[in-house]
Write a protein that holds these residues in place. Structure first.
Motif, PDB file in Angstrom:
ATOM      1  N   LEU A 128       0.827  -1.202   0.000  1.00  0.00           N
ATOM      2  CA  LEU A 128       0.000   0.000   0.000  1.00  0.00           C
ATOM      3  C   LEU A 128       0.861   1.251   0.000  1.00  0.00           C
ATOM      4  O   LEU A 128       0.624   2.187  -0.757  1.00  0.00           O
ATOM      5  N   ILE A 129       1.897   1.226   0.821  1.00  0.00           N
ATOM      6  CA  ILE A 129       2.778   2.386   0.899  1.00  0.00           C
ATOM      7  C   ILE A 129       3.525   2.585  -0.406  1.00  0.00           C
ATOM      8  O   ILE A 129       3.611   3.697  -0.920  1.00  0.00           O
ATOM      9  N   THR A 130       4.062   1.511  -0.946  1.00  0.00           N
ATOM     10  CA  THR A 130       4.854   1.655  -2.168  1.00  0.00           C
ATOM     11  C   THR A 130       3.977   1.972  -3.371  1.00  0.00           C
ATOM     12  O   THR A 130       4.438   2.603  -4.303  1.00  0.00           O
ATOM     13  N   SER A 131       2.725   1.554  -3.347  1.00  0.00           N
ATOM     14  CA  SER A 131       1.833   1.870  -4.455  1.00  0.00           C
ATOM     15  C   SER A 131       1.570   3.363  -4.541  1.00  0.00           C
ATOM     16  O   SER A 131       1.481   3.932  -5.608  1.00  0.00           O
ATOM     17  N   PHE A 132       1.457   3.982  -3.372  1.00  0.00           N
ATOM     18  CA  PHE A 132       1.163   5.408  -3.341  1.00  0.00           C
ATOM     19  C   PHE A 132       2.401   6.251  -3.102  1.00  0.00           C
ATOM     20  O   PHE A 132       2.362   7.457  -3.214  1.00  0.00           O
ATOM     21  N   GLY A 133       3.522   5.591  -2.765  1.00  0.00           N
ATOM     22  CA  GLY A 133       4.745   6.306  -2.427  1.00  0.00           C
ATOM     23  C   GLY A 133       5.268   7.189  -3.533  1.00  0.00           C
ATOM     24  O   GLY A 133       5.844   8.237  -3.276  1.00  0.00           O
ATOM     25  N   ALA A 134       5.084   6.765  -4.764  1.00  0.00           N
ATOM     26  CA  ALA A 134       5.597   7.547  -5.886  1.00  0.00           C
ATOM     27  C   ALA A 134       4.893   8.894  -5.985  1.00  0.00           C
ATOM     28  O   ALA A 134       5.421   9.833  -6.555  1.00  0.00           O
ATOM     29  N   PHE A 135       3.701   8.991  -5.414  1.00  0.00           N
ATOM     30  CA  PHE A 135       2.937  10.222  -5.489  1.00  0.00           C
ATOM     31  C   PHE A 135       3.047  11.034  -4.205  1.00  0.00           C
ATOM     32  O   PHE A 135       2.510  12.118  -4.124  1.00  0.00           O
ATOM     33  N   ALA A 136       3.741  10.482  -3.199  1.00  0.00           N
ATOM     34  CA  ALA A 136       3.805  11.129  -1.899  1.00  0.00           C
ATOM     35  C   ALA A 136       4.757  12.307  -1.913  1.00  0.00           C
ATOM     36  O   ALA A 136       5.821  12.260  -2.510  1.00  0.00           O
ATOM     37  N   ASP A 137       4.348  13.347  -1.218  1.00  0.00           N
ATOM     38  CA  ASP A 137       5.222  14.475  -0.951  1.00  0.00           C
ATOM     39  C   ASP A 137       5.964  14.113   0.330  1.00  0.00           C
ATOM     40  O   ASP A 137       5.368  13.623   1.284  1.00  0.00           O
ATOM     41  N   ALA A 138       7.258  14.315   0.369  1.00  0.00           N
ATOM     42  CA  ALA A 138       8.060  13.908   1.519  1.00  0.00           C
ATOM     43  C   ALA A 138       7.527  14.483   2.820  1.00  0.00           C
ATOM     44  O   ALA A 138       7.574  13.818   3.857  1.00  0.00           O
ATOM     45  N   SER A 139       6.984  15.678   2.794  1.00  0.00           N
ATOM     46  CA  SER A 139       6.483  16.284   4.028  1.00  0.00           C
ATOM     47  C   SER A 139       5.306  15.489   4.610  1.00  0.00           C
ATOM     48  O   SER A 139       5.121  15.467   5.825  1.00  0.00           O
ATOM     49  N   SER A 140       4.557  14.823   3.770  1.00  0.00           N
ATOM     50  CA  SER A 140       3.437  14.000   4.244  1.00  0.00           C
ATOM     51  C   SER A 140       3.925  12.767   4.987  1.00  0.00           C
ATOM     52  O   SER A 140       3.239  12.238   5.854  1.00  0.00           O
ATOM     53  N   CYS A 141       5.109  12.301   4.662  1.00  0.00           N
ATOM     54  CA  CYS A 141       5.658  11.099   5.282  1.00  0.00           C
ATOM     55  C   CYS A 141       5.920  11.288   6.770  1.00  0.00           C
ATOM     56  O   CYS A 141       5.831  10.344   7.548  1.00  0.00           O
ATOM     57  N   TYR A 142       6.251  12.508   7.161  1.00  0.00           N
ATOM     58  CA  TYR A 142       6.608  12.768   8.557  1.00  0.00           C
ATOM     59  C   TYR A 142       5.428  12.600   9.510  1.00  0.00           C
ATOM     60  O   TYR A 142       5.634  12.437  10.709  1.00  0.00           O
ATOM     61  N   SER A 143       4.214  12.594   9.008  1.00  0.00           N
ATOM     62  CA  SER A 143       3.050  12.404   9.881  1.00  0.00           C
ATOM     63  C   SER A 143       2.749  10.928  10.143  1.00  0.00           C
ATOM     64  O   SER A 143       1.871  10.608  10.934  1.00  0.00           O
ATOM     65  N   ILE A 144       3.477  10.022   9.514  1.00  0.00           N
ATOM     66  CA  ILE A 144       3.287   8.581   9.716  1.00  0.00           C
ATOM     67  C   ILE A 144       3.979   8.177  11.010  1.00  0.00           C
ATOM     68  O   ILE A 144       5.177   8.436  11.183  1.00  0.00           O
ATOM     69  N   SER A 145       3.235   7.558  11.920  1.00  0.00           N
ATOM     70  CA  SER A 145       3.799   7.228  13.234  1.00  0.00           C
ATOM     71  C   SER A 145       4.666   5.962  13.220  1.00  0.00           C
ATOM     72  O   SER A 145       5.648   5.875  13.955  1.00  0.00           O
ATOM     73  N   ASN A 146       4.333   4.982  12.395  1.00  0.00           N
ATOM     74  CA  ASN A 146       5.134   3.760  12.324  1.00  0.00           C
ATOM     75  C   ASN A 146       6.455   4.076  11.631  1.00  0.00           C
ATOM     76  O   ASN A 146       6.476   4.556  10.492  1.00  0.00           O
ATOM     77  N   GLN A 147       7.569   3.828  12.322  1.00  0.00           N
ATOM     78  CA  GLN A 147       8.878   4.215  11.809  1.00  0.00           C
ATOM     79  C   GLN A 147       9.249   3.515  10.499  1.00  0.00           C
ATOM     80  O   GLN A 147       9.812   4.133   9.601  1.00  0.00           O
ATOM     81  N   ASP A 148       8.937   2.208  10.393  1.00  0.00           N
ATOM     82  CA  ASP A 148       9.230   1.499   9.145  1.00  0.00           C
ATOM     83  C   ASP A 148       8.443   2.100   7.986  1.00  0.00           C
ATOM     84  O   ASP A 148       8.988   2.342   6.908  1.00  0.00           O
ATOM     85  N   SER A 149       7.176   2.341   8.210  1.00  0.00           N
ATOM     86  CA  SER A 149       6.330   2.922   7.163  1.00  0.00           C
ATOM     87  C   SER A 149       6.798   4.323   6.794  1.00  0.00           C
ATOM     88  O   SER A 149       6.808   4.702   5.617  1.00  0.00           O
ATOM     89  N   LYS A 150       7.191   5.100   7.795  1.00  0.00           N
ATOM     90  CA  LYS A 150       7.693   6.458   7.548  1.00  0.00           C
ATOM     91  C   LYS A 150       8.954   6.406   6.691  1.00  0.00           C
ATOM     92  O   LYS A 150       9.085   7.153   5.717  1.00  0.00           O
ATOM     93  N   ASN A 151       9.880   5.521   7.034  1.00  0.00           N
ATOM     94  CA  ASN A 151      11.120   5.418   6.267  1.00  0.00           C
ATOM     95  C   ASN A 151      10.887   4.914   4.851  1.00  0.00           C
ATOM     96  O   ASN A 151      11.541   5.369   3.912  1.00  0.00           O
ATOM     97  N   LEU A 152       9.941   4.001   4.680  1.00  0.00           N
ATOM     98  CA  LEU A 152       9.593   3.541   3.334  1.00  0.00           C
ATOM     99  C   LEU A 152       9.018   4.685   2.503  1.00  0.00           C
ATOM    100  O   LEU A 152       9.366   4.855   1.337  1.00  0.00           O
ATOM    101  N   CYS A 153       8.167   5.450   3.118  1.00  0.00           N
ATOM    102  CA  CYS A 153       7.556   6.594   2.442  1.00  0.00           C
ATOM    103  C   CYS A 153       8.628   7.609   2.044  1.00  0.00           C
ATOM    104  O   CYS A 153       8.660   8.081   0.904  1.00  0.00           O
ATOM    105  N   LEU A 154       9.516   7.931   2.974  1.00  0.00           N
ATOM    106  CA  LEU A 154      10.580   8.889   2.688  1.00  0.00           C
ATOM    107  C   LEU A 154      11.522   8.391   1.599  1.00  0.00           C
ATOM    108  O   LEU A 154      11.946   9.166   0.734  1.00  0.00           O
ATOM    109  N   ALA A 155      11.847   7.117   1.640  1.00  0.00           N
ATOM    110  CA  ALA A 155      12.733   6.545   0.629  1.00  0.00           C
ATOM    111  C   ALA A 155      12.150   6.718  -0.764  1.00  0.00           C
ATOM    112  O   ALA A 155      12.851   7.095  -1.705  1.00  0.00           O
ATOM    113  N   GLN A 156      10.853   6.458  -0.876  1.00  0.00           N
ATOM    114  CA  GLN A 156      10.227   6.587  -2.194  1.00  0.00           C
ATOM    115  C   GLN A 156      10.010   8.038  -2.596  1.00  0.00           C
ATOM    116  O   GLN A 156      10.262   8.399  -3.741  1.00  0.00           O
ATOM    117  N   ALA A 157       9.545   8.842  -1.656  1.00  0.00           N
ATOM    118  CA  ALA A 157       9.254  10.236  -1.992  1.00  0.00           C
ATOM    119  C   ALA A 157      10.520  10.993  -2.389  1.00  0.00           C
ATOM    120  O   ALA A 157      10.497  11.826  -3.292  1.00  0.00           O
TER     121      ALA A 157
END
Length: 87
Positions: free
Chosen positions: A12-41
């Protein structure tokens, strides 16, 4: 079951990660999910190394680093196949 849930969450994260703005990733509380989001964004695989779950880390490295060899290190058969399908 946890492994399948982790792979599902990862997809789910990687499917939408390409469209994520990095600033949105910081609101994710789960650290693994946050880092995955940041890596893609940010297209920066250094964030993948902060992911604690081994399968999620390998998926992140494969997708962000555009290197399918990491897919073969994923222990879940479904996760491995889903990773390979990205290439």
């Amino acid at each position: 079951m946890k492994s399948k849930l982790s792979v599902f969450t990862l997809l789910l994260i990687t499917s939408f990660g390409a469209f994520a703005d990095a600033s949105s990733c910081y609101s994710i509380s789960n650290q693994d999910s946050k880092n995955l989001c940041l890596a893609q964004a940010k297209q920066d695989k250094s964030y993948c190394y902060s992911v604690s779950d081994r399968d999620r880390k390998n998926y992140c490295l494969a997708v962000v680093g555009n290197d399918k060899s990491y897919c073969y290190s994923i222990s879940s058969s479904d996760g491995k196949n889903e990773c390979l399908a990205r290439f």
